[in-house]
Design an enzyme around this catalytic site. Structure first.
Site, mmCIF file in Angstrom:
data_model
loop_
_atom_site.group_PDB
_atom_site.id
_atom_site.type_symbol
_atom_site.label_atom_id
_atom_site.label_comp_id
_atom_site.label_asym_id
_atom_site.label_seq_id
_atom_site.Cartn_x
_atom_site.Cartn_y
_atom_site.Cartn_z
ATOM 1 N N ARG A 47 0.816 -1.375 0.039
ATOM 2 C CA ARG A 47 0.158 -0.129 0.002
ATOM 3 C C ARG A 47 0.710 1.160 -0.051
ATOM 4 N NH1 ARG A 47 1.858 1.742 3.826
ATOM 5 N NH2 ARG A 47 0.638 3.704 3.599
ATOM 6 N N ALA A 49 0.993 5.209 -2.121
ATOM 7 C CA ALA A 49 0.745 5.288 -3.900
ATOM 8 C C ALA A 49 1.953 4.924 -4.518
ATOM 9 C CB ALA A 49 0.318 6.752 -3.947
ATOM 10 N N ARG A 90 -7.281 -0.366 -7.163
ATOM 11 C CA ARG A 90 -7.555 0.504 -6.070
ATOM 12 C C ARG A 90 -7.623 1.769 -7.082
ATOM 13 N NH1 ARG A 90 -4.253 1.013 -0.746
ATOM 14 N NH2 ARG A 90 -6.345 2.054 -0.212
ATOM 15 N N ASP A 238 -2.167 10.765 -2.427
ATOM 16 C CA ASP A 238 -2.535 9.617 -3.685
ATOM 17 C C ASP A 238 -2.851 10.132 -4.710
ATOM 18 O OD1 ASP A 238 -3.097 8.535 -0.657
ATOM 19 O OD2 ASP A 238 -2.664 6.734 -1.988
ATOM 20 N N ASN A 248 -5.606 12.441 0.135
ATOM 21 C CA ASN A 248 -4.639 11.482 0.853
ATOM 22 C C ASN A 248 -5.511 10.856 1.925
ATOM 23 O OD1 ASN A 248 -1.912 10.945 1.746
ATOM 24 N ND2 ASN A 248 -2.379 11.985 3.439
ATOM 25 N N LYS A 249 -4.951 10.000 2.800
ATOM 26 C CA LYS A 249 -5.928 9.177 3.896
ATOM 27 C C LYS A 249 -6.763 9.813 4.378
ATOM 28 C CE LYS A 249 -5.542 5.547 4.274
ATOM 29 N NZ LYS A 249 -6.405 4.841 3.324
HETATM 30 O O1 MRU Z 1 -4.725 3.249 2.007
HETATM 31 P P1 MRU Z 1 -3.077 3.386 1.972
HETATM 32 O O2 MRU Z 1 -2.623 2.887 3.086
HETATM 33 O O3 MRU Z 1 -2.574 2.859 0.520
HETATM 34 O O4 MRU Z 1 -3.130 4.752 1.721
HETATM 35 C C1 MRU Z 1 -1.687 5.453 1.768
HETATM 36 C C2 MRU Z 1 -1.773 7.041 1.927
HETATM 37 O O5 MRU Z 1 -2.738 7.637 2.060
HETATM 38 C C3 MRU Z 1 -0.464 7.906 1.905
HETATM 39 O O6 MRU Z 1 -0.266 8.726 2.758
HETATM 40 C C4 MRU Z 1 -0.206 8.101 0.396
HETATM 41 O O7 MRU Z 1 -0.340 6.859 -0.249
HETATM 42 C C5 MRU Z 1 1.068 8.634 0.321
HETATM 43 S S1 MRU Z 1 2.372 7.387 0.359
HETATM 44 C C6 MRU Z 1 3.809 8.198 -0.166
#
Ligand code: MRU
Length: 346
Positions: A47, A49, A90, A238, A248-249
């Protein structure tokens, strides 16, 4: 300082650190087919991005190995189905679509060569993506470090280190670079409900790297900011739209609102492959919704009533106006982002 390699391609297999099991178990999830790779992305074995993009590129390599004995025309159509499936594993992290587009470019450019030669070309392309991702995250870390004052208390969300990104990371890469520069920093890591990437992964990475930190429940962040206990926030992304809105998350948007209220600088760190130049604003970003079980259960233990209805978006969009700067591998972008992002095309 030990760096974790979350993705490795060895002996024709894709080896992934199984991020669903950390920190209790450190195990490797092996993919020998593209379907296993697609599952690994969808189920979040891998997981973050950039890591998703690199893993998908190797998924294409696995597909080429699987189909290499097929006649050329059949090979092309089997590969196209594999690409489509991987592409939709995804929906929000655009690095996935970016990597698949790059791999599709190789398939098109080399059309007509033997399937053996095609396999080698695809493997080279995936290796290049991985190698370049490492260089990009090193550059992002170095540029971001320029924004970190000595003695800074940094708040971060989700996981953006070596597990999420080939190389040192994006937001967490900035943190590492500041630590390596001897800046005497301190980190608050949001636990990041519901999947707990902060608690399970970021806290683990920070401890592994000896970076002074405390894990907090997501809801603590506002109080820390009000009390003047956070000097800056740095997060990953993302997908960044052409106007600078950044997905983002889930929970990142809320942080940005509080940060603006208390004038805490809010930085986004991401490679250019996270920018979706075709996407005009955050409104057009597709936000992944995940299973209700992620909210009703914690580590397999039910914490909500049977049959409760759940809304579980995995990401949210931080509007460009809440972002102080965006750190990319070329340097630091400042508002107005529409112009700054447009300038990257030239
Ligand atoms: O659902 P995930 O764990 O894949 O989400 C990840 C994130 O939201 C990260 O902050 C994002 O991918 C940036 S990682 C460099």
């Amino acid at each position: 300082m030990r760096r974790i390699d979350a993705i490795e391609f060895k002996d024709g297999r894709l080896r992934l650190i199984d991020q669903r099991k950390l920190p209790q178990e450190y195990t490797i999830f092996e993919c020998s087919t593209y379907l296993e790779c697609e599952f690994a992305i969808r189920d979040m074995v891998v997981r973050g991005a950039p890591a998703i993009g690199a893993a998908a590129a190797y998924g294409v390599v696995l597909a080429a190995a699987q189909f290499k004995d097929e006649p050329t025309e059949q090979f092309q159509s089997s590969m196209e189905s594999a690409l489509e499936l991987l592409n939709s594993a995804r929906p929000t992290a655009v690095n996935l679509m970016w990597a698949i587009k790059r791999m599709r470019g190789v398939l098109q450019e080399k059309a007509g060569v033997s399937t053996e030669a095609m396999y080698r070309a695809l493997k080279d392309a995936a290796d290049t993506i991985l190698r370049e991702d490492i260089q990009k995250s090193e550059a992002i870390s170095a540029h971001g470090n320029q924004l970190v004052p000595h003695g800074a208390v940094i708040l971060t969300h989700c996981n953006t280190g070596s597990l999420a990104v080939p190389g040192p990371g994006t937001a967490l890469g900035v943190v590492r670079a500041a630590q390596q520069a001897g800046k005497d920093i301190f980190v608050y890591a949001d636990e990041t409900r519901p999947r707990l990437q902060g608690a399970r992964l970021t806290a683990w990475e920070l401890l592994e790297e000896g970076i002074p930190s405390k894990l907090i429940a997501d809801s603590v962040a506002a109080t820390l900011m009000r009390d003047g206990k956070v000097d800056l926030i740095v997060v990953g992304a993302d997908r960044i739209a052409a106007n600078g809105d950044a997905a983002n998350k889930i929970g990142t948007f809320m942080l940005s609102v509080v940060a603006q209220r208390y004038q805490v600088p809010f930085y986004v760190a991401a490679p250019v492959s996270t920018i979706d130049f075709e996407c005009p604003s955050g409104r057009e970003i597709q936000i992944e919704e995940r299973s209700s079980r992620e909210v009703t259960h914690i580590e397999g233990v039910q914490v909500a009533p049977d049959n409760v209805e759940v809304y579980n978006p995995a990401f949210d969009v931080t509007p460009a106006e809440n972002i102080t700067a965006i750190v990319i591998e070329q340097g630091v972008l400042y508002p107005p982002y529409t112009e700054a992002i447009d300038g990257l095309k030239r």
